[in-house]
Write an enzyme that holds these catalytic residues in place. Structure first.
Site, PDB file in Angstrom:
ATOM      1  N   LEU A 160       0.785  -1.027  -0.088  1.00  0.00           N
ATOM      2  CA  LEU A 160      -0.071  -0.031  -0.050  1.00  0.00           C
ATOM      3  C   LEU A 160       0.799   1.128   0.028  1.00  0.00           C
ATOM      4  O   LEU A 160       0.664   2.344  -0.488  1.00  0.00           O
ATOM      5  CB  LEU A 160      -0.796   0.010   1.364  1.00  0.00           C
ATOM      6  CG  LEU A 160      -2.094  -0.889   1.287  1.00  0.00           C
ATOM      7  CD1 LEU A 160      -2.686  -1.185   2.544  1.00  0.00           C
ATOM      8  CD2 LEU A 160      -3.277  -0.685  -0.124  1.00  0.00           C
ATOM      9  N   GLY A 161       2.102   1.187   0.752  1.00  0.00           N
ATOM     10  CA  GLY A 161       2.828   2.220   0.579  1.00  0.00           C
ATOM     11  C   GLY A 161       4.257   2.051   1.176  1.00  0.00           C
ATOM     12  O   GLY A 161       4.472   0.983   1.831  1.00  0.00           O
ATOM     13  N   GLY A 179       7.579   4.383   3.346  1.00  0.00           N
ATOM     14  CA  GLY A 179       7.889   5.690   4.048  1.00  0.00           C
ATOM     15  C   GLY A 179       9.413   5.419   4.811  1.00  0.00           C
ATOM     16  O   GLY A 179       9.939   4.357   4.743  1.00  0.00           O
ATOM     17  N   GLY A 180       9.767   6.403   5.402  1.00  0.00           N
ATOM     18  CA  GLY A 180      10.905   6.458   6.330  1.00  0.00           C
ATOM     19  C   GLY A 180      10.931   5.364   7.267  1.00  0.00           C
ATOM     20  O   GLY A 180      12.138   4.876   7.528  1.00  0.00           O
ATOM     21  N   MET A 181       9.896   5.123   7.971  1.00  0.00           N
ATOM     22  CA  MET A 181      10.210   4.012   8.905  1.00  0.00           C
ATOM     23  C   MET A 181      10.047   2.786   8.580  1.00  0.00           C
ATOM     24  O   MET A 181      10.085   1.651   9.086  1.00  0.00           O
ATOM     25  CB  MET A 181       8.876   4.397  10.022  1.00  0.00           C
ATOM     26  CG  MET A 181       9.242   5.689  10.803  1.00  0.00           C
ATOM     27  SD  MET A 181       7.687   6.115  12.062  1.00  0.00           S
ATOM     28  CE  MET A 181       7.642   4.471  12.774  1.00  0.00           C
ATOM     29  N   GLY A 182       9.247   2.422   7.384  1.00  0.00           N
ATOM     30  CA  GLY A 182       8.805   1.056   6.700  1.00  0.00           C
ATOM     31  C   GLY A 182       8.280   1.214   5.707  1.00  0.00           C
ATOM     32  O   GLY A 182       7.700   2.060   5.273  1.00  0.00           O
ATOM     33  N   VAL A 231       4.216  -0.558   4.279  1.00  0.00           N
ATOM     34  CA  VAL A 231       2.740  -0.764   4.511  1.00  0.00           C
ATOM     35  C   VAL A 231       2.490  -1.879   3.471  1.00  0.00           C
ATOM     36  O   VAL A 231       2.434  -1.737   2.296  1.00  0.00           O
ATOM     37  CB  VAL A 231       1.867   0.503   4.535  1.00  0.00           C
ATOM     38  CG1 VAL A 231       0.330   0.196   4.905  1.00  0.00           C
ATOM     39  CG2 VAL A 231       2.524   1.552   5.384  1.00  0.00           C
ATOM     40  N   LYS A 271       1.947  -2.577   8.855  1.00  0.00           N
ATOM     41  CA  LYS A 271       3.124  -1.732   8.618  1.00  0.00           C
ATOM     42  C   LYS A 271       4.460  -2.682   9.522  1.00  0.00           C
ATOM     43  O   LYS A 271       4.202  -2.945  10.540  1.00  0.00           O
ATOM     44  CB  LYS A 271       3.116  -0.358   9.608  1.00  0.00           C
ATOM     45  CG  LYS A 271       1.958   0.517   9.165  1.00  0.00           C
ATOM     46  CD  LYS A 271       1.914   1.767   9.895  1.00  0.00           C
ATOM     47  CE  LYS A 271       0.744   2.442   9.275  1.00  0.00           C
ATOM     48  NZ  LYS A 271       0.723   3.796  10.126  1.00  0.00           N
ATOM     49  N   ASP A 329       1.953  14.106  14.638  1.00  0.00           N
ATOM     50  CA  ASP A 329       2.275  14.081  13.376  1.00  0.00           C
ATOM     51  C   ASP A 329       1.131  14.387  12.437  1.00  0.00           C
ATOM     52  O   ASP A 329       0.549  13.679  11.717  1.00  0.00           O
ATOM     53  CB  ASP A 329       2.768  12.976  12.833  1.00  0.00           C
ATOM     54  CG  ASP A 329       3.803  13.056  11.714  1.00  0.00           C
ATOM     55  OD1 ASP A 329       4.001  14.280  11.279  1.00  0.00           O
ATOM     56  OD2 ASP A 329       4.064  12.039  10.992  1.00  0.00           O
TER      57      ASP A 329
END
Length: 657
Positions: free
Chosen positions: A30-31, A33-36, A38, A52, A146
């Site tokens: 699904l996506g 990002g900087g943390m991991g 999804v 995630k 956030d």
């Protein structure tokens, strides 16, 4: 890291992606990002979830892991409207993960880029829903930190606030890197820029900017280099031209430079709901305007459901009922005043899916944090329980190695160590002292007896003592909080928690005592300690299939009528309240579609529902030796009927007196 990705559409998995995470089958991405990353995944029952998985570099950082454990523990207790609840997590896995409900739809950023700002009543519905979500987060003692357009999904049923990746406790006990600014430029409050303070008022500031952006398509403090944006946030005025009148006043207050001048999230939600109500009455026919906030949002929210054929949902199990039986059920239910739904499942065979799911999650992730039962679960009658997992017996005054007593409570002391100080926040940062749910809350204290390894929760009850249901609620909150805490502090020295009622007519008394380490589900039902049954979404789904049994329909009707009779404001009816049966679990479920309720209202409904359901089940069981239903569950659901929160549950032995 958005759990929706690009408009929530599933992209193919990449080489090396896992085929399964915990109990969930991965079908795509699904996506990122900087943390991991999804992942799109399905439960064993075919329910869509977003999972995630943290990047390996982050997972190898001890500080990050400590923070992730803490934040999973906090986020697991956040429940409310316009949120995506945490379903399960494993912070101890080689690649830590967490799973939440999936919300289809674009992020606010994606919608604005493709279609421009929200219009009409959708702007007021957006402001109301997102403020309600933040109010629920803050009630749980959590700060989001956030709030930004990428973390709001515009689902067909309303806005959804997500991503608690850097959420932390209101009391600041979250483990974070010293000197690292969390948040996104343009969505950071003036006080966070100045002093690093990130409290609930900072979330409200970001909410004000979010609503302005959704209404106009312009960033209220403009664009540019981060330091330029920071200067405008701290010293400049927000550009609010185009924000509807009325809403603009609330947004302007939310964007005040001083935190004390801003409304709380709950105050902003109430003010926006008032505006939303006025908006609805202008477009609906006279007398047709809905009165519930959730209904108002639905009435004014206009967002199409995205179609994504890449989601694979397994075919439903074949039903063994005949059309004649279904027709008979429909006729019987229809004769109950046009709305009361008494239900029974099809007979597919096989074991209880809820038990299978729980076992799978436990086996796959020993440290997984599953979504917790809500406060108020299973009111066990006083006198039928032992020390472990039930109301404590009144004990003597000795201070030896036996059960807790008033003397040992008086020997206990306030918290001193970091772990002891964090105990209060772990129990909900005051949720157990909610002055709305418990008017006596200001009398609450938390103390520790290190030698006996006991944590004491002392509270006074209004009207001469704590009612049994309140004791149950406090006991479960205490247990859940302590079990969360030991993941952060593995050497936590305490094992038991003890509840002291300080306002009993005969003087203070011990009303509950339990070992939280040996109660993995934090059930407050003695019967459930030896009974593997737990309510769940599969059982609720089975209960939503109509029944043709006249006795079942009558008992369910009586239960719901009992709730209506005791509910104070007349807002409940067959349009939002139903009851039905899960034959596999031998349970009667009652549920209400009110995801917008606050914690105190949910707790009040749970107490009334438990009493009404128990009364109906007891009466039927007393007159019928073959009556199979001896369990019950009270559930708050979303508008689509899926479970939002399992408020209370138990067996006939657990029913309130």
């Amino acid at each position: 890291m958005s759990s929706s990705g690009s408009a929530g559409r599933v992209r193919p998995p990449r080489p090396g992606d896992p085929g399964r995470i915990g109990p969930y089958r991965v079908i795509g991405r699904l996506g990122e990002g900087g943390m991991g990353t999804v992942h799109a995944a399905l439960t064993p029952d075919g329910v869509k979830v977003a999972v995630k998985v943290i990047h390996p570099a982050q997972a190898e950082d001890p500080e990050f892991r400590a923070r992730f454990r803490r934040e999973v523990a906090l986020s697991s207790r956040v429940q409310g409207p316009c949120l995506l609840p945490l379903l399960a997590a494993d912070p101890e896995a080689a690649a830590p993960w967490l799973a939440s409900e999936f919300a289809p739809g674009p992020t606010l950023s994606e919608h604005l880029a493709a279609l421009g700002p929200l219009t009409g009543g959708s702007r007021h519905a957006f402001a109301t829903g997102t403020a309600q979500a933040l109010a629920a987060i803050h009630r749980a003692g959590v700060v989001h930190r956030d709030v930004k357009p990428q973390n709001v999904i515009l689902s067909p049923s309303g806005p959804r606030v997500l991503d608690f990746g850097i959420a932390h406790a209101v009391d600041g006990t979250s483990v974070t890197r010293t000197g690292v600014m969390t948040g996104t430029p343009g969505w950071i409050s003036p006080e966070q820029y100045r002093t690093g303070t990130a409290g609930p008022a900072g979330d409200v500031f970001a909410w004000g900017a979010l609503v302005a952006y959704a209404s106009t398509g312009r960033l209220p403090f403009g664009t540019g280099a981060p330091d330029v944006v920071a200067f405008r946030v701290m010293a400049g005025e927000a550009e609010l031209t185009g924000v509807p009148e009325g809403l603009r006043e609330i947004v302007a207050r939310a964007l005040s430079k001083e935190p004390g001048e801003r409304p709380t999230a709950a105050e902003a939600a109430d003010a926006c709901a008032t505006l939303l109500s006025a908006q609805a009455t202008q477009v609906l026919a006279p007398g047709g305007a809905p009165t519930l906030v959730g209904d108002l949002i639905a009435a004014e929210w206009h967002m199409p459901a995205p179609d994504d054929p890449s989601w694979y949902a397994p075919a439903a199990a074949s039903r063994t009922r005949t059309l004649a039986v279904v027709a008979l059920a429909a006729a019987l239910v229809g004769g109950l005043g046009g709305g009361i739904a008494a239900f029974v499942t099809n007979e597919d065979g096989g074991g209880p899916r809820g038990a299978t799911r729980a076992a799978s999650a436990t086996a796959t992730a020993a440290a997984a944090t599953a979504v917790h039962p809500a406060p108020g679960s299973s009111a066990s009658p006083a006198g039928n329980a032992t020390r472990q997992g039930g109301p404590a017996k009144e004990t003597g005054t000795g201070t030896g190695s036996g059960e807790a007593s008033i003397a040992t409570w008086r020997e206990s002391r306030p918290g001193r160590t970091a772990a002891e100080t964090d105990t209060y926040g772990a129990m909900g940062t005051g949720a157990w002292l909610d002055p709305v749910a418990y008017p006596h809350a200001e009398n609450g204290t938390l103390t520790f007896h290190q030698e006996r390894k006991e944590v004491y929760v002392a509270m006074g009850g209004s009207g001469g003592g704590l009612p049994p249901v309140a004791v149950q609620e406090i006991a479960q909150l205490a247990c859940l909080g302590l079990r969360d805490l030991v993941r952060i502090y593995p050497d936590y020295p305490y094992t038991d928690y003890v509840i002291v009622d300080t306002a009993r007519a005969g003087g203070p008394g011990i009303v509950w005592e339990d070992d939280f380490r040996t109660n993995p589900t934090c059930t407050t039902s003695v019967t459930q300690r030896t009974d593997d049954w737990r309510p769940g979404q599969p059982g609720l789904a089975r209960a939503q299939v109509p029944s043709s049994d006249r006795e079942e329909i009558r008992v369910a009707t009586d239960a719901v009528a009992g709730i209506f009779a005791r509910w104070p404001d007349g807002s409940l009816g067959h349009h939002n309240t139903s009851a039905g049966y899960d034959p596999e679990g031998r349970a009667l479920y009652v549920w209400v579609k009110r995801p917008d309720w606050d914690g105190a209202t949910r707790a009040s409904w749970a107490r009334i529902a438990a009493s009404a359901v128990c009364r109906s089940l007891r009466a039927q069981a007393a007159g019928s030796a073959n009556w199979p239903y001896t369990r019950w569950a009270a559930v708050i659901t979303a508008e689509d009927g899926t479970a939002r929160e399992f408020m209370s549950s138990g067996t006939l032995a657990d029913c309130p007196a």
